[in-house]
Design a protein around this motif. Structure first.
Motif, PDB file in Angstrom:
ATOM      1  N   ILE A 124       0.826  -1.219   0.000  1.00 38.46           N
ATOM      2  CA  ILE A 124       0.000   0.000   0.000  1.00 38.46           C
ATOM      3  C   ILE A 124       0.857   1.265   0.000  1.00 38.46           C
ATOM      4  CG2 ILE A 124      -1.946  -1.132   1.130  1.00 38.46           C
ATOM      5  CD1 ILE A 124      -1.055   0.121   3.761  1.00 38.46           C
ATOM      6  N   PHE A 125       2.187   1.103   0.175  1.00 39.08           N
ATOM      7  CA  PHE A 125       3.055   2.269   0.236  1.00 39.08           C
ATOM      8  C   PHE A 125       3.880   2.390  -1.037  1.00 39.08           C
ATOM      9  CE2 PHE A 125       2.652   0.831   4.669  1.00 39.08           C
ATOM     10  CZ  PHE A 125       2.141   1.979   5.252  1.00 39.08           C
ATOM     11  N   PRO A 126       4.037   3.587  -1.589  1.00 36.43           N
ATOM     12  CA  PRO A 126       4.996   3.774  -2.682  1.00 36.43           C
ATOM     13  C   PRO A 126       6.418   3.851  -2.127  1.00 36.43           C
ATOM     14  CG  PRO A 126       3.951   5.866  -2.148  1.00 36.43           C
ATOM     15  CD  PRO A 126       3.288   4.817  -1.276  1.00 36.43           C
ATOM     16  N   MET A 127       7.404   3.514  -2.973  1.00 37.33           N
ATOM     17  CA  MET A 127       8.808   3.644  -2.593  1.00 37.33           C
ATOM     18  C   MET A 127       9.354   4.958  -3.135  1.00 37.33           C
ATOM     19  SD  MET A 127       9.535   0.976  -0.791  1.00 37.33           S
ATOM     20  CE  MET A 127      11.325   1.110  -0.737  1.00 37.33           C
ATOM     21  N   THR A 128      10.319   5.535  -2.428  1.00 35.68           N
ATOM     22  CA  THR A 128      10.862   6.832  -2.837  1.00 35.68           C
ATOM     23  C   THR A 128      11.525   6.767  -4.209  1.00 35.68           C
ATOM     24  OG1 THR A 128      12.878   6.330  -1.596  1.00 35.68           O
ATOM     25  CG2 THR A 128      11.201   7.656  -0.489  1.00 35.68           C
ATOM     26  N   ASN A 129      12.096   5.612  -4.570  1.00 34.87           N
ATOM     27  CA  ASN A 129      12.740   5.489  -5.886  1.00 34.87           C
ATOM     28  C   ASN A 129      11.825   4.843  -6.918  1.00 34.87           C
ATOM     29  OD1 ASN A 129      12.674   2.868  -5.033  1.00 34.87           O
ATOM     30  ND2 ASN A 129      14.894   2.560  -5.005  1.00 34.87           N
ATOM     31  N   ALA A 153      11.373  -2.476  -2.660  1.00 32.07           N
ATOM     32  CA  ALA A 153      12.592  -2.914  -1.978  1.00 32.07           C
ATOM     33  C   ALA A 153      12.230  -4.102  -1.090  1.00 32.07           C
ATOM     34  CB  ALA A 153      13.185  -1.790  -1.154  1.00 32.07           C
ATOM     35  N   HIS A 154      12.918  -5.182  -1.259  1.00 33.15           N
ATOM     36  CA  HIS A 154      12.619  -6.410  -0.530  1.00 33.15           C
ATOM     37  C   HIS A 154      13.401  -6.442   0.784  1.00 33.15           C
ATOM     38  CE1 HIS A 154      10.867  -7.712  -4.306  1.00 33.15           C
ATOM     39  NE2 HIS A 154      12.017  -7.481  -4.907  1.00 33.15           N
ATOM     40  N   ALA A 155      12.759  -6.896   1.824  1.00 29.03           N
ATOM     41  CA  ALA A 155      13.462  -7.104   3.093  1.00 29.03           C
ATOM     42  C   ALA A 155      14.468  -8.232   2.920  1.00 29.03           C
ATOM     43  CB  ALA A 155      12.463  -7.441   4.190  1.00 29.03           C
ATOM     44  N   MET A 185       3.995   9.479   2.597  1.00 29.99           N
ATOM     45  CA  MET A 185       4.077   8.124   3.150  1.00 29.99           C
ATOM     46  C   MET A 185       4.881   7.202   2.244  1.00 29.99           C
ATOM     47  SD  MET A 185       2.875   7.848   6.138  1.00 29.99           S
ATOM     48  CE  MET A 185       2.697   6.071   6.289  1.00 29.99           C
ATOM     49  N   GLU A 186       5.804   7.787   1.517  1.00 37.82           N
ATOM     50  CA  GLU A 186       6.705   6.950   0.715  1.00 37.82           C
ATOM     51  C   GLU A 186       7.721   6.290   1.635  1.00 37.82           C
ATOM     52  OE1 GLU A 186       8.411   9.502  -2.204  1.00 37.82           O
ATOM     53  OE2 GLU A 186       6.738   9.262  -3.595  1.00 37.82           O
ATOM     54  N   LEU A 187       8.107   5.061   1.265  1.00 35.79           N
ATOM     55  CA  LEU A 187       9.048   4.301   2.089  1.00 35.79           C
ATOM     56  C   LEU A 187      10.441   4.324   1.472  1.00 35.79           C
ATOM     57  CD1 LEU A 187       6.949   1.146   3.062  1.00 35.79           C
ATOM     58  CD2 LEU A 187       7.051   3.399   4.162  1.00 35.79           C
ATOM     59  N   GLN A 188      11.397   4.094   2.318  1.00 36.68           N
ATOM     60  CA  GLN A 188      12.797   4.031   1.902  1.00 36.68           C
ATOM     61  C   GLN A 188      13.453   2.859   2.614  1.00 36.68           C
ATOM     62  OE1 GLN A 188      14.957   7.816   1.917  1.00 36.68           O
ATOM     63  NE2 GLN A 188      16.659   6.786   2.923  1.00 36.68           N
ATOM     64  N   GLN A 189      14.377   2.187   1.936  1.00 32.93           N
ATOM     65  CA  GLN A 189      15.021   1.041   2.577  1.00 32.93           C
ATOM     66  C   GLN A 189      16.126   1.516   3.517  1.00 32.93           C
ATOM     67  OE1 GLN A 189      17.284  -2.224   0.408  1.00 32.93           O
ATOM     68  NE2 GLN A 189      15.462  -3.321   1.091  1.00 32.93           N
ATOM     69  N   VAL A 190      16.123   0.957   4.709  1.00 33.07           N
ATOM     70  CA  VAL A 190      17.138   1.247   5.724  1.00 33.07           C
ATOM     71  C   VAL A 190      17.625  -0.083   6.285  1.00 33.07           C
ATOM     72  CG1 VAL A 190      16.124   3.480   6.329  1.00 33.07           C
ATOM     73  CG2 VAL A 190      15.380   1.425   7.534  1.00 33.07           C
ATOM     74  N   TYR A 191      18.628  -0.033   7.156  1.00 40.13           N
ATOM     75  CA  TYR A 191      19.082  -1.298   7.734  1.00 40.13           C
ATOM     76  C   TYR A 191      19.564  -1.127   9.165  1.00 40.13           C
ATOM     77  CZ  TYR A 191      23.823   0.318   6.396  1.00 40.13           C
ATOM     78  OH  TYR A 191      24.985   1.044   6.246  1.00 40.13           O
TER      79      TYR A 191
END
Length: 480
Positions: free
Chosen positions: A350-355, A359-361, A386-392
């Protein structure tokens, strides 16, 4: 500890520096000695000086201490010995009779065809007692039959609980932390199965070419040199069921079950699920390098593979349908060894990604050159969208634990041999099962006149390696 091949590259570049570090950290205690045997005609002083110069090249500057080496070198002894000649073992017999050591460890850092005569000559000299141990370096044979022949010959003189088949990757801190991560926490256990994991990728990449190992490498190739041992052992630690304890028998029983569950290859499977490559001229480390066929002493028509990619599958309830992609090669863009666990996507995003891309966990376990464990997942950065970004989340062993980490794995494994702990060593039935799985690939390749696909030095292998995953809708994680 007795090193056959004691003036060779492995002993002077890896094993003696590892024992030096153990000595420096007060992990070698009691009465004992380190006896090196080789064909070179060194005096005692010449050998100690030779070993010192070699060791200094492979011990990081801050770890070297002249005084520590001086005390360590008092344990070193050297004798010239042709391991195939029984009459030469008298000098070894005489040396060992003067020590007060409770255990004699015979480390065979030689070609595997010498294992049988060395063991026979040790027995003739009366040097194999109940407390003797033998360490065998890979590769043990070149196929299933030769491996079994070596095993049978060694087992005439040593019991299985005296035999240590070494794989230095299993001594790395991050491999042991994989065991701790899986079996010391409940966090990952519910996710560590087919329902939640898309695929597993295990890579051992080398930036270098074959160096001075042309004679060995052209006979072995990447499949024998790396897949049959290192990569399959790492696969076992990822896929094994929780052992009942950390006893060596319990751990190795579970590893064997994984090897027995690997889906065997038909001839058609080999063509569909494996890729072999051979590097051609390119750029490596910023410098132009030649191709494999231009290396010294390599035949112009050699079909030896320097790169392998394989889609492996495990037929059990935990892993059915999850592909395990194995990859290794020479002249890759960088030196690394890693295990990547790719988790499945959420069922309804349901969330768009910033790029703009999903992005897969994933869980990334880096074995070398740096050692760390990273868990990648999606999070919302600050802002009004509400765009998501991958972090770690990052567990870097060097930063978290402010103590020295053993390098290369040999320190831990040498200490385990001395202590009699076989948990991180390969049992004979594991060795046999690994060869049994690899052999159909070897036989199919040997009968295929087309040979390996070429790839440019400094790249991630032939394009067919990427196609191997794209057929399943995946890609290597660095391509994502």
């Amino acid at each position: 500890m007795v090193f056959f091949g004691g003036s060779g590259d492995l002993v002077t570049r890896k094993l003696l520096p590892s024992l030096y570090q153990c000595h420096k950290n007060n992990l070698l205690v009691g009465q004992g000695g380190i006896h090196c045997l080789g064909l070179e005609d060194y005096s005692q002083t010449e050998f100690v000086n030779f070993a010192r110069e070699k060791a200094r090249q492979f011990i990081s500057g801050g770890e070297w201490d002249d005084a520590v080496w001086a005390s360590f070198s008092r344990w070193l002894a050297y004798d010239r010995l042709d391991a195939t000649q029984p009459e030469g073992y008298g000098v070894l017999q005489e040396r060992l009779s003067r020590t007060l050591a409770e255990v004699n460890v015979f480390y065979l850092s030689t070609a595997s065809f010498l294992f049988a005569p060395i063991c026979e000559n040790l027995a003739r000299a009366g040097l194999i007692g109940a407390n003797a141990r033998v360490v065998l370096e890979k590769p043990m044979g070149h196929d299933l039959a030769s491996s079994n022949a070596i095993a049978e010959a060694v087992s005439r003189y040593f019991l299985e609980n005296q035999i240590y088949r070494i794989d230095h990757y299993l001594g790395k801190e991050s491999v042991q932390n994989l065991i701790a991560l899986r079996f010391g926490n409940t966090l990952f256990e519910p996710l560590w199965r087919r329902e939640w994991i898309r695929n597993v990728q295990i890579t051992i990449a080398e930036e270098v070419g074959i160096g001075t190992r042309s004679g060995f490498y052209d006979q072995a190739g990447a499949l024998r040199d790396m897949v049959q041992n290192h990569l399959l052992q790492l696969l076992c630690f990822v896929a094994m069921e929780p052992p009942s304890s950390l006893k060596s028998s319990a751990v190795r029983d579970e590893k064997l079950k994984v090897l027995e569950s690997l889906v065997e290859f038909s001839r058609e499977d080999v063509y569909a699920k494996t890729v072999r490559g051979q590097y051609r001229p390119g750029i490596s480390g910023g410098q132009p390098v030649g191709g494999y066929l231009e290396e010294n002493d390599i035949p112009a028509d050699s079909k030896t593979e320097t790169f392998v990619a394989i889609k492996a599958e495990i037929a059990n309830w935990r892993w059915a349908g999850v592909p395990f992609y194995l990859r290794t090669g020479k002249r890759m863009p960088e030196r690394l060894a890693e295990i990547v666990i790719n988790f499945r996507d959420v069922p309804h995003p349901i969330f768009p990604m910033t790029n703009g891309n999903t992005a897969h966990a994933r869980l990334e376990i880096r074995l070398q050159p740096d050692e760390y464990i990273r868990l990648y997942f999606n999070a919302k950065p600050p802002g009004d969208t509400m765009e998501l970004q991958q972090v770690y989340l990052d567990l870097n062993f060097a930063e978290k634990f402010k103590i020295r980490r053993p390098e290369g794995g040999y320190e831990r494994l040498l200490l385990d041999v001395i202590r009699g702990n076989q948990a991180l060593f390969v049992r004979q039935d594991e060795q046999e099962q690994a060869w049994r799985w690899v052999e159909p690939i070897l036989n199919t390749w040997a009968a295929d006149s087309t040979g390996p696909k070429t790839y440019t030095a400094g790249t991630w292998g032939p394009s067919a390696a990427s196609a191997l995953l794209s057929k399943d809708g995946f890609c290597w994680h660095e391509e994502e």
